[in-house]
Write an enzyme that holds these catalytic residues in place. Structure first.
Site, PDB file in Angstrom:
ATOM      1  N   LYS A 157       0.849  -1.182   0.000  1.00  0.00           N
ATOM      2  CA  LYS A 157       0.000   0.000   0.000  1.00  0.00           C
ATOM      3  C   LYS A 157       0.886   1.233   0.000  1.00  0.00           C
ATOM      4  CE  LYS A 157      -4.566   0.772   0.321  1.00  0.00           C
ATOM      5  NZ  LYS A 157      -5.635  -0.061  -0.258  1.00  0.00           N
ATOM      6  N   GLY A 202     -21.209   6.396   4.367  1.00  0.00           N
ATOM      7  CA  GLY A 202     -20.283   6.706   3.279  1.00  0.00           C
ATOM      8  C   GLY A 202     -20.840   6.218   1.967  1.00  0.00           C
ATOM      9  N   VAL A 228     -17.742   3.651  -3.598  1.00  0.00           N
ATOM     10  CA  VAL A 228     -18.228   2.281  -3.410  1.00  0.00           C
ATOM     11  C   VAL A 228     -19.638   2.266  -2.843  1.00  0.00           C
ATOM     12  CG1 VAL A 228     -17.835   0.090  -2.226  1.00  0.00           C
ATOM     13  CG2 VAL A 228     -15.892   1.380  -3.115  1.00  0.00           C
TER      14      VAL A 228
END
Length: 360
Positions: free
Chosen positions: A88, A188, A192
């Site tokens: 990452k 959220g 996505v």
């Protein structure tokens, strides 16, 4: 920077979060780039994971996030059945203020300098267009646009995989792999979360959402006025009659403050590193809350970007992402058989695959 460096070395060599193979600190003064690339494991193959662009409060926070996220990618890629290890990267700063072509090109040169040990993609704060720029300097870049030979937005399959994990959770807890008639709260509804809401509505779920951005909420409620909006995440998790809670923003959503307030019986969402610290998974189990491990259910995106390296085929990727349903059920079954939380069962399965790879 000495304290930060000492903290990194201590984490790498002495803490439970250590074990990383390589951590690269990157700086390009001309463009303002400050980044951290963390490679947790290459046991299964080149490390694969996205690039997060975020205004961290400190360099130490950025390093810690890179270490945690890369470790999570090792486990995610292992359970997704991919021949990739975990890596990452994080770029420090507000992307709305400092992101530039020069900065992204400089970042691409740093990734390229690793010679293929790390393959990058999109994450929070980075998008397909950004990966197109990075790819001009680095061939080990995925999540590119179709016009640049890529697969495009990976959030579509990420949401699809989370939905499969949610269906498996429903099967395990209620004996039916559907969310029809269930109340699902999504925290959220960005890249996505908005796709996940569409799956839930199509399946007949009652949906409650929250987001810090008003425009993200309107993008859902304008076409779907039946969707309810909660004032904030605290209000969402307290919603009466909530069956499923889906954290789809940043990590740490499940902590000592939020877990006691949950009304939902299932937690299944797209956010990475949802457990704020070790022990939260036991707190959830003690409250009879079924937790679908985040890195298992949100693997649809990484399945897509991995496939892009070999010539992207959406239907092939969707078929792989559909298997998240079976993997999630397997983890629940193992957790029950071993008397451990699902998060621990998932870790055991992932560690088993990585250990087998190292022994070959």
């Amino acid at each position: 920077m000495t304290d930060v460096t000492n903290g990194v070395l201590h984490t790498l060599f002495h803490s439970d979060q250590g074990g990383h193979e390589q951590v690269v600190i990157c700086q390009d003064r001309a463009s303002g780039l400050k980044a951290v690339i963390a490679l947790h494991s290459t046991a299964l193959g080149p490390a694969l994971g996205g690039t997060r662009f975020y205004p961290y409060a400190s360099e130490a926070d950025a390093v810690a996030d890179a270490l945690n996220l890369s470790r999570g990618m090792s486990y995610k890629n292992a359970l997704a059945g991919l021949d990739h290890g975990g890596g990452k990267a994080v770029i420090i700063g507000d992307p709305e203020k400092i992101k530039s072509e020069e900065l992204l090109l400089a970042y691409g040169r740093f990734v390229a300098s690793l010679g293929g040990r790390y393959v990058t993609a999109c994450d929070v704060g980075t998008y397909v267009a950004d990966m197109d720029v990075v790819a001009r300097e680095c061939r080990w870049t995925t999540g590119r646009s179709p016009e640049s030979g890529g697969a495009g937005d990976s959030s579509v399959l990420t949401a699809f995989g989370v939905f499969q994990g949610m269906r498996a959770s429903a099967q395990h807890l209620w004996g039916d792999p559907t969310l029809r008639g269930r109340k699902v709260g999504v925290a959220g509804v960005g890249k996505v979360g908005r796709h996940l809401v569409e799956h839930l509505l199509s399946d007949g779920a009652e949906v409650v959402i929250t987001d810090v951005r008003a425009e993200s909420l309107r993008a859902i409620t304008d076409p779907h006025p039946e969707v309810t909006v909660a004032a904030d995440t605290d209000a969402l998790i307290r919603t009466e009659g909530l069956d499923v809670y889906a954290p789809c923003a940043l990590g740490g959503a499940l902590n000592d403050d939020t877990v006691p307030l949950l009304t939902a019986k299932v937690v299944c969402g797209a956010a990475n590193n949802q457990l704020a610290h070790p022990g939260v998974e036991k707190d959830l189990a003690d409250r009879s809350v079924l937790y679908a491990p985040d890195y298992v259910v949100n693997a649809g995106g990484v399945i897509q970007v991995a496939d892009e390296l070999h010539g992207f085929d959406f239907e092939r990727c969707k078929a792989k992402a559909t298997k998240i349903f079976d993997t999630t059920l397997e983890i629940f079954a193992r957790a029950k058989a071993d008397g451990i939380p699902p998060a621990a069962a998932a870790d055991r399965l992932a560690e088993q695959r990585m250990a087998e790879a190292r022994s070959r």
